[in-house]
Design a protein around this motif. Sequence first.
Motif, PDB file in Angstrom:
ATOM      1  N   PRO A  62      21.168  -0.388 157.103  1.00  0.00           N
ATOM      2  CA  PRO A  62      22.626  -0.517 157.109  1.00  0.00           C
ATOM      3  C   PRO A  62      23.126  -0.963 155.741  1.00  0.00           C
ATOM      4  O   PRO A  62      22.497  -1.771 155.065  1.00  0.00           O
ATOM      5  CB  PRO A  62      22.875  -1.589 158.174  1.00  0.00           C
TER       6      PRO A  62
ATOM      7  N   GLN B 274      25.925  -2.912 153.630  1.00  0.00           N
ATOM      8  CA  GLN B 274      26.835  -4.023 153.881  1.00  0.00           C
ATOM      9  C   GLN B 274      27.955  -4.027 152.848  1.00  0.00           C
ATOM     10  O   GLN B 274      27.697  -4.109 151.650  1.00  0.00           O
ATOM     11  CB  GLN B 274      26.069  -5.346 153.861  1.00  0.00           C
ATOM     12  N   ARG B 275      29.178  -3.930 153.328  1.00  0.00           N
ATOM     13  CA  ARG B 275      30.341  -3.976 152.444  1.00  0.00           C
ATOM     14  C   ARG B 275      30.702  -5.432 152.138  1.00  0.00           C
ATOM     15  O   ARG B 275      30.426  -6.325 152.937  1.00  0.00           O
ATOM     16  CB  ARG B 275      31.536  -3.271 153.090  1.00  0.00           C
ATOM     17  N   PHE B 276      31.331  -5.652 150.988  1.00  0.00           N
ATOM     18  CA  PHE B 276      31.816  -6.980 150.631  1.00  0.00           C
ATOM     19  C   PHE B 276      33.051  -6.830 149.754  1.00  0.00           C
ATOM     20  O   PHE B 276      33.301  -5.763 149.179  1.00  0.00           O
ATOM     21  CB  PHE B 276      30.747  -7.812 149.927  1.00  0.00           C
TER      22      PHE B 276
ATOM     23  N   ALA C   4      24.323 -11.500 146.844  1.00  0.00           N
ATOM     24  CA  ALA C   4      23.086 -11.251 147.593  1.00  0.00           C
ATOM     25  C   ALA C   4      21.913 -11.869 146.855  1.00  0.00           C
ATOM     26  O   ALA C   4      21.961 -12.069 145.631  1.00  0.00           O
ATOM     27  CB  ALA C   4      22.856  -9.745 147.760  1.00  0.00           C
TER      28      ALA C   4
ATOM     29  N   LEU D 297      29.362  -2.501 147.929  1.00  0.00           N
ATOM     30  CA  LEU D 297      28.415  -2.124 148.971  1.00  0.00           C
ATOM     31  C   LEU D 297      27.043  -2.559 148.485  1.00  0.00           C
ATOM     32  O   LEU D 297      26.706  -2.368 147.311  1.00  0.00           O
ATOM     33  CB  LEU D 297      28.455  -0.604 149.130  1.00  0.00           C
ATOM     34  N   ARG D 298      26.249  -3.168 149.355  1.00  0.00           N
ATOM     35  CA  ARG D 298      24.894  -3.568 148.959  1.00  0.00           C
ATOM     36  C   ARG D 298      23.910  -3.164 150.036  1.00  0.00           C
ATOM     37  O   ARG D 298      24.280  -2.972 151.186  1.00  0.00           O
ATOM     38  CB  ARG D 298      24.823  -5.069 148.687  1.00  0.00           C
ATOM     39  N   TRP D 299      22.647  -3.045 149.625  1.00  0.00           N
ATOM     40  CA  TRP D 299      21.611  -2.675 150.579  1.00  0.00           C
ATOM     41  C   TRP D 299      20.298  -3.349 150.217  1.00  0.00           C
ATOM     42  O   TRP D 299      20.051  -3.697 149.071  1.00  0.00           O
ATOM     43  CB  TRP D 299      21.433  -1.153 150.635  1.00  0.00           C
TER      44      TRP D 299
END
Length: 195
Positions: free
Chosen positions: A6, A8-10, A31, A167-169
């Motif tokens: 997934p 993850q938006r921030f 993160a 956006l991060r993953w």
Amino acid sequence: MTPSPPLQRFARDQLPVMPWKNGGGSTREIACWPPGAGLDDFGWRISIASIAAPGLFSVFAGVDRHILLLDGGGVRLQSPDGAIDHRLDTPGQPFAFSGDAAVHCTLLGGASTDFNVMARRGQWQAELHVLEQAGAIAPAPHGLLLALGGAWRLGHDRSVLHTGEGLRWSGAMQPVDVQPESPGARLLAVRLHSP
């Protein structure tokens, strides 16, 4: 085939604020890896810092650092041995240096905000790129996209990132196409992988 993790938006202005390791400023952590790691045992860490006064940066032995000015007057970074003497005064231009160095920061104008990536040497390598036109972000085990200006459409689901949104993953990610939606748009892409 392994499913994509997934994303993850921030939003930059909604990240919690915490003091620097040495108490000389404040930071918003985006993160870190592994999740929940502290300032002494992270593999990598991504954050946004506010610099309102001159002073020393925290020393992070065994860590490679990358810094990029987001906004403000900028700073001059200097080490006592003269190995580092850099004016961080142009937004969107990454600068890499060793976290082992005792770096002093002098304001070039008013307060500044910068983007920081720290990677534990020998465990992780970080790559920072600023895009101003359509392109493809190569796969990476961990990473982040941050709209520095304008709006960007992402190919994986056609969602849009506006200025200050990201956006991060964590986990393997497939390549993703990015497309600017407004003139002068800029997108920061960070990829983290093993050396």
